[in-house]
Design a protein around this motif. Structure first.
Motif, short mmCIF file in Angstrom:
data_model
loop_
_atom_site.label_atom_id
_atom_site.label_comp_id
_atom_site.label_asym_id
_atom_site.label_seq_id
_atom_site.Cartn_x
_atom_site.Cartn_y
_atom_site.Cartn_z
N LYS A 119 0.81 -1.19 0.03
CA LYS A 119 -0.11 -0.06 -0.31
C LYS A 119 0.93 1.25 0.11
CE LYS A 119 -4.07 -0.63 2.20
NZ LYS A 119 -4.95 -0.34 3.63
N HIS A 153 1.12 4.25 -2.86
CA HIS A 153 0.86 5.48 -2.37
C HIS A 153 1.81 6.48 -2.98
CE1 HIS A 153 1.61 9.02 0.71
NE2 HIS A 153 0.45 9.11 0.51
N HIS A 172 3.67 6.02 -5.60
CA HIS A 172 3.33 5.94 -6.91
C HIS A 172 2.16 7.18 -7.03
CE1 HIS A 172 2.96 5.25 -11.00
NE2 HIS A 172 1.54 5.08 -10.60
N ARG A 173 1.38 7.29 -6.41
CA ARG A 173 0.33 8.17 -6.45
C ARG A 173 0.75 9.41 -6.21
NH1 ARG A 173 -3.04 4.25 -3.94
NH2 ARG A 173 -2.94 5.50 -1.89
N LYS A 212 5.78 13.64 1.18
CA LYS A 212 4.49 13.07 1.71
C LYS A 212 4.67 11.83 2.53
CE LYS A 212 1.06 15.69 -0.16
NZ LYS A 212 -0.16 16.09 0.39
N VAL A 213 4.34 11.81 3.58
CA VAL A 213 4.55 10.61 4.32
C VAL A 213 3.24 9.81 4.19
CG1 VAL A 213 5.11 9.88 6.68
CG2 VAL A 213 5.73 12.30 5.97
N THR A 256 0.66 7.67 5.39
CA THR A 256 -0.26 7.38 6.78
C THR A 256 -1.10 6.21 6.48
OG1 THR A 256 -1.81 8.98 5.83
CG2 THR A 256 -0.43 10.17 7.31
N GLY A 257 -0.53 5.15 6.73
CA GLY A 257 -1.19 3.91 6.95
C GLY A 257 -1.58 3.74 8.38
N LYS A 258 -1.85 2.61 8.46
CA LYS A 258 -2.31 2.04 9.80
C LYS A 258 -1.12 1.86 10.72
CE LYS A 258 -3.20 -2.84 9.25
NZ LYS A 258 -3.90 -3.99 9.72
N ASP A 259 -1.28 1.62 12.00
CA ASP A 259 0.08 1.16 12.73
C ASP A 259 0.09 -0.22 12.74
OD1 ASP A 259 0.57 3.85 13.97
OD2 ASP A 259 -1.32 3.57 15.37
N GLN A 262 -4.47 5.96 24.95
CA GLN A 262 -4.45 5.99 23.66
C GLN A 262 -3.04 6.15 22.84
OE1 GLN A 262 -7.34 6.15 21.21
NE2 GLN A 262 -8.29 4.97 23.05
N LYS A 316 -2.58 -0.52 23.58
CA LYS A 316 -3.84 -0.04 22.68
C LYS A 316 -4.24 -1.08 21.47
CE LYS A 316 -5.55 3.82 20.07
NZ LYS A 316 -5.95 3.09 18.90
N ASP A 338 -7.98 -2.39 21.57
CA ASP A 338 -8.54 -2.26 20.28
C ASP A 338 -9.17 -3.57 19.80
OD1 ASP A 338 -8.32 0.44 19.81
OD2 ASP A 338 -6.65 0.11 18.37
N LYS A 349 -15.28 2.89 17.21
CA LYS A 349 -15.54 1.47 16.43
C LYS A 349 -17.19 1.40 16.27
CE LYS A 349 -11.27 -0.64 17.41
NZ LYS A 349 -10.69 -1.10 16.14
N LYS A 393 -10.89 7.57 3.37
CA LYS A 393 -9.53 7.36 3.37
C LYS A 393 -9.40 6.33 2.36
CE LYS A 393 -5.90 5.50 6.09
NZ LYS A 393 -4.79 6.39 5.45
N ASP A 445 -3.37 13.68 3.76
CA ASP A 445 -3.04 12.49 4.05
C ASP A 445 -3.41 12.23 5.48
OD1 ASP A 445 -1.29 11.50 1.98
OD2 ASP A 445 0.14 13.05 2.54
N VAL A 446 -4.66 11.48 5.46
CA VAL A 446 -5.37 11.44 6.67
C VAL A 446 -5.04 9.84 7.24
CG1 VAL A 446 -7.54 11.23 7.71
CG2 VAL A 446 -7.20 12.61 6.04
N LYS A 447 -4.94 10.14 8.71
CA LYS A 447 -4.77 8.84 9.46
C LYS A 447 -5.87 8.82 10.54
CE LYS A 447 -1.62 6.41 12.47
NZ LYS A 447 -0.24 6.29 12.97
#
Lengths: 536, 486
Positions: free
Chosen positions: A95, A99, A101-102, A320-321, A323-326, A485, A491, A495, B63, B74, B85-87
């Motif tokens: 992903k 990103h 690439h985009r 541009k960083v 911003t995926g999930k952790d 959080q 977390k 979650d 959730k 997103k 760029d949204v997290k």
């Protein structure tokens, strides 16, 4: 001599808590095999057996317990959940590449739209960045770029050709030798790939088995969605691979084509190799220019008519960083950072305070009630206080730390400083009287007495305290992260609990094992450190 | 677009830049070709990008399936199309979420519609929060425990059916509530947050059958009661949504009002029975909004418009239907939402309500196409009248302790709900060809009551709500605080 080195090695192993390996070495050396076998049985076989028995019992009992989330997962399910988390990382990588690439694509579009601004590029920024040598290289490079431009156009023309014949006819009558070479390369490699890929894509789209239809039952459409998802993932991966391959080829053939390439300045080569780095290079002069425009405006100077265009262009070149999930790995990393940060705060407070308490009985008596009252307080009680205080005190427009990070780190510090404090005080106050008498005889000053006699003597106990503190800190951290959080393991557990899905239990168990293994490793490291500072 | 080099010997840095830009241009042709394969979504003509002030954003969410517009914006790259760029970060509960928005840790969040209102008027935490976008309509249900359901069936024989007639009122519940109160242990039920829709909805449902859910102030003495249990027949308490089923199972509460998937979860796990949805309590009622602080909005006006643009596109995507009226994208949405970093519940559970079905019992699956409305019926437009409805309910239950004039309701709504931002975003989208004019509500700017929905009586008790006369509405209830008419 050799023997001495060998035994030193054995002792070293024992110090770093790998003593269970020692009998193997001794056995190899042939030293009393009976004893060694016994040691191996006790040090390796017994723990292994107990772990296996544990897994067996777990596997056996887990199937009997049925919860609302399904049966309790056994070792197998937990193992596959762990592997799933590994896949998660790989998917995120794909992903991220997509990103990137985009972002590049958008950058190109912005260039297209705003390139006219470059007509106004101011001279002084230019001269600030250029020297005669660079200038000469630039001139050369510009010519190269002109030729590269043609190459690119050829590349485009040839690679969109629908068939090999068409590509070949497009490539005919080229001016530069390098263009011909590139065209040859494209015809040989890229066009077949492109055609194959397009066919694949078309076949994929045409096949009704992938498309959900209005009449489908839920089960059918689910199955299709699943297929679609995995299929599109594979396709995406293939696309990325193809893209990289293609870029590599373009770059390689372009580079090869230029015999002048060795004389290119490094920067230019980088431009050819990576558009991201090109962006970074472009960003600097554009930023300078933009700041100059802003400064002029602020001092009442003329307004630059293309300011917005310039800004948009500048933005296109910002880094541009993604911003995926952790991911699980990044969560483990966050947890470790937090616990060490908290642990360092705790040690910085606890060791000097412990020294004071140990040196002076009065201070010790005065501090005692405070220590005794705060020591047993749970992190869950500290956390709300910390959250409110930090929230009120730590106000900054550009904070160095995330507030949630500070909240959990400070909670860790508050809970983990007590063992170090108490042990340091104990270690200092029980310094061997003989040592102190030596200090008296030598007429050591107060400072020297502390640094040369007392601290070294108290070191083993200080380290015992630190080790306990780190252990407490690691335990506390998970609770703190759940509520503060802070995006770490705590977390993650929270979650997963909130998800309430069929995977919830196995995911949490993966986290339990991770927490346990990391805690064990931290403890081992501290124990071996402790071994090294003890002077016996 | 080839540059004309006047003098080859005097090539400067500018020209070098131009050279690079040119090679970029030609590269872009290549990229477009690749892009044709990779990204077929951006084929529409695009107007100028908004000059966003901040492009790396962190949003909070809880959730629940109604965070879908944020997740979809997103995942379907609508945010990225706006240069954002949204997290997205799941929050532990509504209180933490709100606090983190106020402290600036979060740029914005998926909020209960009542949260910006409560915060702005100073109930609970005080902070001026605005909302330019309503995330959805409906989407909640009231679930009772299996025991309670059996007792309700005994009181009302018509409920003893695998598919009882809806809407189910709280009438069958009333005798149970009364006997429990007489026995000295009043019934306990869960809701999500003091200013949440769920609180007002479960109160509305109970009060429609003459059950008093408790006030936030003592009417006689004027004493404030933050727990909202003064003079209560049923004690309502706060439980975070994901913990609702577990709390019900532990018998701490006997029923709850919550969003999805936590009602369906009770059915799937066999621990409770959803008796009604808020669609029956008030057809097309506002539920969640996107909220940000006023300060943040003032500092980042273009960013907020860009966010709203992406959210509108996400809402449209979610509510897209085919010729036969079936949602086309909801299966995919349910898949995305079921990922552990978003809602995380099993796909099977999320799918039910998202694709327009709702299980009232395991035997009773009903089509509810409007269970979650994200865009249709102008659901994403921030109506002033929706804000006023919450204000009337806050007054009805004593969360607003003092009497307010009718004009105050209008002024407050205009401080919090910001259709101007929504309209600005929508205009951009129309220009870019993503949105048609008829997909927006026809709002006459000159009308004093522009932005108010027409009066409706589609409530479970048939009471008529007209946002333009809030005082009259407050006084129309049998249970609740009444205003004196001067």
């Amino acid at each position: 001599m050799k023997d001495e080195a060998f035994y030193r090695w054995i002792i070293f192993l024992k110090k770093i808590r790998f003593g269970w390996l020692a009998p193997f070495f001794l056995l190899l050396k042939g030293e009393s095999p009976r004893d060694q076998l016994k040691a191996i049985f006790h040090g390796v076989a017994l723990p292994l057996i107990s772990v296996l028995v544990f897994f067996w019992l777990w596997d056996l009992t887990s199937r009997q317990i049925v919860t609302k989330f399904g049966t309790v997962p056994g070792p197998k399910q937990v193992w596959s959940a762990w592997k799933g988390l590994g896949n998660e990382k790989r998917l995120e990588n794909i992903k991220e590449k997509e990103h990137a690439h985009r972002v590049r694509q958008k950058r190109l579009k912005s260039m297209d739209r705003y390139a006219s601004v470059l007509e106004d590029f101011p001279g002084e920024i230019e001269s600030g960045l250029t020297s005669p040598a660079v200038e000469a290289a630039m001139n050369q490079a510009t010519e190269l770029f002109e030729r590269a431009n043609e190459l690119m156009q050829i590349y485009n023309r040839v690679s969109v050709a629908a068939s090999l014949d068409e590509a070949k006819s497009t490539a005919e009558g080229l001016q530069f030798a390098e263009s011909k070479e590139l065209a040859g390369n494209i015809i040989a490699k890229v066009v077949p790939m492109e055609i194959a890929y397009r066919n694949h894509e078309e076949a994929y789209r045409a096949d009704p088995k992938w498309n959900t239809l209005p009449g489908d039952t839920d089960a059918e459409s689910n199955a299709k969605m699943d297929l679609n998802r995995s299929e599109s993932r594979i396709l995406a991966a293939e696309k990325v691979a193809l893209l990289i391959e293609r870029q590599k080829m373009t770059t390689q053939s372009t580079l090869k084509a230029f015999s002048l390439i060795s004389s290119l300045p490094k920067g230019m080569r980088d431009h050819l190799a990576s558009s991201d780095r090109a962006a970074a290079t472009m960003y600097v002069p554009l930023k300078q220019w933009y700041e100059k425009v802003l400064a002029e405006e602020a001092t009442g100077g003329a307004k630059y008519k293309n300011k917005v265009k310039l800004k948009m262009l500048l933005k296109a070149f910002e880094n541009k960083v993604y911003t995926g999930k952790d991911t699980y790995v990044s969560q483990i990393y966050t947890s470790l950072t937090t616990v060490f940060f908290g642990f360092i705060i705790a040690s910085v407070i606890a060791i000097p305070l412990g020294l004071l308490c140990g040196l002076n009985e009065g201070i010790n008596n005065a501090m005692n009630p405070i220590i005794q009252i705060f020591k047993p307080v749970s992190p869950l009680a500290w956390l709300p206080i910390v959250m409110i205080v930090v929230g009120a005190v730590y106000v900054s427009d550009d904070p160095m730390f995330e507030i949630s990070f500070l909240n959990s780190a400070i909670t860790v510090a508050l809970c983990s400083l007590w063992p170090t404090l108490v042990n340091t005080a104990l270690g200092v106050s029980t310094t061997n009287k003989d040592y102190l008498n030596v200090a008296l005889v030598l007429k050591l000053g107060w400072f020297k007495k502390i640094t040369k006699i007392i601290i070294p003597a108290a070191m083993p106990l200080i380290f015992t305290g630190l080790r306990l503190s780190l252990g407490v800190g690691w335990m506390v951290l998970i609770a703190a992260e759940m509520l503060a959080q802070n995006p770490g393991l705590g977390k993650f557990v929270w979650d997963m609990f909130q998800n309430g899905s069929s995977e919830t239990l196995s995911m949490i168990m993966v986290a339990v094992f991770t927490i346990g293994i990391i805690g064990f490793m931290l403890d081992t490291i501290m124990l071996s450190l402790q071994e090294f500072v003890s002077f016996e | 677009m080839r540059p004309k080099y006047k003098n080859k010997k005097q090539k400067s840095f500018t020209e070098w830049l131009k050279g690079i830009s040119l090679s970029f241009l030609s590269l872009s042709a290549t990229a477009c070709l690749i892009g044709f394969v990779l990204d077929s979504s951006s084929t529409k003509a695009r107007a100028e990008l908004l000059d966003v002030e901040k492009d790396a954003l962190l949003f909070g969410f809880i959730k629940l399936t109604d965070c879908a517009p944020l997740v979809i914006a997103k995942e379907k790259l609508f945010f990225e199309d706006e240069g954002l760029d949204v997290k997205l970060e799941a929050q532990a509960n509504w209180k933490i979420l709100l606090d983190r928005v106020i402290s600036g840790e979060l740029d914005g969040a998926h909020m209960l519609a009542g949260q910006p209102i409560g915060a702005t008027i100073g109930f609970g935490t005080q902070a001026h929060i605005i909302t330019p976008y309503s995330l959805d309509y409906n989407g909640n249900g009231i679930t009772v425990s299996n025991d309670l359901w059996e007792q309700m069936q005994e009181n009302d024989a018509s409920l003893k059916s695998p598919t009882p007639k809806h809407p189910i009122s709280a009438d069958a519940l009333k005798p149970i509530v009364e006997s429990k109160k007489a026995a000295g242990s009043p019934m306990r039920m869960g809701m999500v947050f003091p200013v949440s829709t769920h609180n007002y909805e479960i109160r509305y449902w109970l009060a429609a059958s003459g059950i008093r859910p408790g006030f936030y102030m003592d009417q006689a003495s004027g004493a404030i009661d933050a727990t909202g249990t003064t003079d209560a027949d049923v004690l309502l308490s706060v439980t975070p949504p994901p913990q609702m089923p577990a709390t019900l199972e532990a018998k701490t509460i006997e029923g709850y009002c919550v969003g999805e998937p936590w009602n369906q979860q009770a059915v799937v796990r066999g621990i409770g029975v959803p008796v009604t949805t808020n669609y029956d309590i008030w057809k097309n009622n506002p539920e969640k909004v996107f909220g940000a602080t006023r300060q943040w909005a003032d500092e980042n006006p273009n960013t907020l418009i860009a966010i709203t643009k992406a959210l509108i596109r996400a809402g449209m995507w979610l509510d897209e239907k085919d010729g036969s009226g079936k949602y086309v994208n909801r299966h995919e949405a349910a898949r995305i939402l079921s990922r552990p970093e978003y809602v995380g519940a099993d796909y099977e559970v999320i799918k039910n309500s998202m694709t327009g079905y709702f299980y009232f019992q395991s035997t009773d699956k009903r089509p509810m196409p409007d269970f979650n409305v994200f865009f249709n019926h102008f659901a994403s437009y921030p109506w002033y009248s929706d804000c006023v409805w919450f204000l009337t309910q806050m007054r009805r239950w004593g969360q607003i302790p003092e009497s307010k004039p009718a004009s105050w309701y209008d002024e407050t709504a205009k401080k919090i709900y910001r259709p101007d931002i929504y309209t600005a975003a929508a205009e951009h989208l129309i220009e870019e060809g993503y949105l048609q004019k008829h997909q927006l509500p026809a709002v006459d700017e000159k009308d004093k009551w522009a932005g108010y929905r027409p009066p409706t009586d589609e409530f479970i008790d048939g009471n008529t709500y007209d946002g333009r006369s809030p005082i009259k509405y407050i006084n129309s209830f049998d249970v609740g605080i009444r205003e004196e008419i001067k």
